[in-house]
Design a protein around this motif. Sequence first.
Motif, PDB file in Angstrom:
ATOM      1  N   PRO A   1      -1.860   4.154  -9.543  1.00 43.97           N
ATOM      2  CA  PRO A   1      -2.826   3.428 -10.384  1.00 43.97           C
ATOM      3  C   PRO A   1      -2.905   4.016 -11.787  1.00 43.97           C
ATOM      4  O   PRO A   1      -2.946   5.243 -11.953  1.00 43.97           O
ATOM      5  CB  PRO A   1      -4.146   3.607  -9.630  1.00 43.97           C
TER       6      PRO A   1
ATOM      7  N   ASP B   1      -3.026  -2.941 -13.665  1.00 42.08           N
ATOM      8  CA  ASP B   1      -3.897  -3.043 -12.494  1.00 42.08           C
ATOM      9  C   ASP B   1      -3.791  -4.400 -11.803  1.00 42.08           C
ATOM     10  O   ASP B   1      -4.176  -4.531 -10.631  1.00 42.08           O
ATOM     11  CB  ASP B   1      -5.357  -2.790 -12.909  1.00 42.08           C
TER      12      ASP B   1
ATOM     13  N   ASP C   1      -2.203  -4.643  -8.335  1.00 42.57           N
ATOM     14  CA  ASP C   1      -2.908  -4.225  -7.117  1.00 42.57           C
ATOM     15  C   ASP C   1      -3.156  -5.398  -6.175  1.00 42.57           C
ATOM     16  O   ASP C   1      -3.147  -5.231  -4.952  1.00 42.57           O
ATOM     17  CB  ASP C   1      -4.240  -3.563  -7.474  1.00 42.57           C
ATOM     18  N   ASP C   2      -3.394  -6.581  -6.738  1.00 40.52           N
ATOM     19  CA  ASP C   2      -3.716  -7.751  -5.917  1.00 40.52           C
ATOM     20  C   ASP C   2      -2.638  -8.832  -5.990  1.00 40.52           C
ATOM     21  O   ASP C   2      -2.884  -9.980  -5.599  1.00 40.52           O
ATOM     22  CB  ASP C   2      -5.062  -8.353  -6.372  1.00 40.52           C
TER      23      ASP C   2
ATOM     24  N   ASP D   1       5.363   0.200  -4.131  1.00 41.34           N
ATOM     25  CA  ASP D   1       3.982   0.611  -3.897  1.00 41.34           C
ATOM     26  C   ASP D   1       3.570   0.138  -2.498  1.00 41.34           C
ATOM     27  O   ASP D   1       4.412  -0.297  -1.697  1.00 41.34           O
ATOM     28  CB  ASP D   1       3.040   0.076  -4.981  1.00 41.34           C
TER      29      ASP D   1
END
Length: 906
Positions: free
Chosen positions: A350, A287, A290-291, A317
Amino acid sequence: MDSLNTLSELKVGDKQYHYYSLKKAAETLGDLTRLPFTLKVLLENQLRFEDGETATKADIKALADWQKTASSTHEIGYRPARVLMQDFTGVPGVVDLASMRDAVKKLGADPEKVNPLTPVDLVIDHSVMVDHYGDASAFKDNVRIEMERNRERYEFLRWGQQAFDNFSVVPPGTGICHQVNLEYLGRAVFTREEDGKTFAYPDTLVGTDSHTTMINGLGVLGWGVGGIEAEAAMLGQPVSMLIPEVVGFKLNGKLNEGITATDLVLTVTQMLRSRGVVGKFVEFYGDGLDDLPLADRATIANMAPEYGATCGFFPLDGETLNYMRLSGRSDEQIALVEAYAKEQGLWREPGHEPVFSDTLELDMTEVVASLAGPKRPQDRVALTDIKQVFEKILDEQLGEVPDIEEGKWLSEGGQTAVDVEQSYGKDAGYSELEGETFRLDHGDVVIAAITSCTNTSNPSVMLAAGLVARKAREKGLRSKPWVKTSLAPGSKVVTEYLTSAGVQEDLNALGFNLVGYGCTTCIGNSGPLPDPVEAAINERDLTVASVLSGNRNFEGRVHPNVRTNWLASPPLVVAYALAGTVRTDLSKEPLGKDTEGNDVFLKDIWPTQAEIATAVEQVRTDMYRKEYAEVFNGDETWQAIEVPEAEVYEWKDSTYIQHPPFFEGMGREPEPIKDVENARVLAMLGDSVTTDHISPAGAIKPDSPAGRYLKEHGVEVKDFNSYGSRRGNHEVMMRGTFANVRIRNEMLDDVEGGETRHVPSGEQMAIYDAAMKYAEDKTPLVVVAGKEYGTGSSRDWAAKGTLLLGVRAVIAESYERIHRSNLIGMGVVPLQFPKGESRQSLGLTGDEEVSISGLNDLSAGGKVKVTFKGKKGEQQVEALCRIDTDNELEYYRHGGILQYVLRGML
């Protein structure tokens, strides 16, 4: 062939694409959803090239079955979509192509048969040196000198550009090949036209620079290979490889305030090198992605060679699309990437966790400010510990930790060098530089360089450096006079956004003026130190430091007189230029004083994440489109270079480009391989000998064999340039083999540099000179080494030079991937001591005669008998032949990969 009937169609917008479907393959092979993304790319490659010989149904099944055991011993042939070269390694590649055309012509065939079959992009980025720095004209002056120094090489590359099909050149002064690849060349999904159809498939590549892996951040599978292997790939040969183990690296959380992508990558590098991932793929998941901005991903992917992996891959992604949009890719291309990746199961969802051979996990909130050094990129040191670690180094070197000289910078007190001599005496060791008087000390930072592809591709750390410079300037701080400061961005886009954000002026004020667009300090193109600084280092035998935002800090690489080299983020490079020494704890000791005499600490000038984010907003799509609109054109000087139009190169009397001897006497059929009888040891080396040790890329010493050769050919010392720039001349490069100033040959006691003992005379001499004496006597040679032989850059001359010195075999405890492959590609056999055996356990001194039997009957991964005959009598070991695949064995039997390819053409 498509035995699984996977050819399918995909409509994106109003355009129809053909592709080989992994979903259809799964109908026969079983569920593929948990196969690592990297292996899905390899599987698609096998489906597309299935021909029953180089790509078979068994190869396809072996990749699909990998999920069952997360390992494989199966060999496949992999064909990348394209090849990327930089000029240091690209020039010898084009030299080899030119000499292949000569050889084909001599053997009565058409020289135009020799052409790249796979598209090749060569980016000239390794030739600019930091001769001028710290002023507004530095860039212009360095480019002028670069063109003067390298005109012969550039004429040759211009010839290659017009002579060969499928071959493009990005001219000098544009950027580093990896950043140009990331910002412009990389497509994520490749297309080609065939029989009126448009085929879509994953963008893949191999490159002649080990940091080719940076493109993995864009979801493009690519890695560094030797120049020899790259040449074979561009001539249509599959890259032979065992299906790799794939290590999963899970990222969680987010970086804390004040922590940079550089701190993260140094932490990742330390963790992976400690785990042991040599020859393996690393795939990032979790995860935390994601950032994680794509520029940060590229920073981590870039340093795969430093953590030892073949690649460090980030799947496609939404962040990939965001970056492609920012960097000016077309809407049509972005739509194709998204549609193709989702259809093929190459899109990161995810929570998705593939099957891996092994896994590591990092909570990014635990990352702290870090550097790496003093001579290996995996040796991370927390910022808080740098002072202590350096003083331990001094203690080990000197047996003491000398005090830091008080009042070492005296100009601010108005004293001149003459005043100092009158007060302290002529032997006090004070120097004067541009009106500043100072005493150089152990630990002083003499080079502070914002350089290299790792970080200069990343707007957040580049703009952070600019903001540190702004805040320091506001408080009246300046770089210390003994620090050589430089800024070498990876592309012109960086200059655009530094200027737009208003921080380039602040960097200039601290001496970080633009010096060029290319790989400078990190490759050894740091240029000369000022005479007073160099004199002080030599006269007082000082252990000084460089701080650079690069990825390589091996011994002797950055500058021969700088013994400790520290990798750091760009803002920390600026901070150390202000401090002027690594013997201060920047986390709690002041950098200097402001205009009012108050102490200024690092925390006072370090930007917040919000300030960096505001600055990053200045990075715009129009900057990329502007700078890459005419990327292949070059400036007026490049365009004015005259290009001879000839299918076969007309070799000249040049000290840059020479006809190599690799194909001399080559027949249409290979001859049997002779055993090695009564060979001598040319050098006996320890652990972690790098390709920099074997084939340095930096400065050429005037008194070295290469320096003597150049002087004999009328080249003045100021025009020597570097080993890297002269890779098109085998006479220079073979003289430079094992010539690193920091290499240690265990045949000699306490001697640094490329020396050996000639046996049986017992005379000490340069390794090249000894090799030539052995050649006169027709004595074959071997090299004996320890663990991790050949770490570092994918440097083909480390293998080519080894061959030309007369070395038939290397016997080591273990090898890094690329150099092992390069040795085979040049017809040198890499052998590995049996487990538990080594040069130490056998008590070898280097005086032994060495015989190797069974070379003509080798099998991939088989054993050979090695006999050492010396004072201990005869000792025999069964060494492991590190020719790992049948393809590699064919290359070795032909005398090398190029001979194999050339005979195939005939």
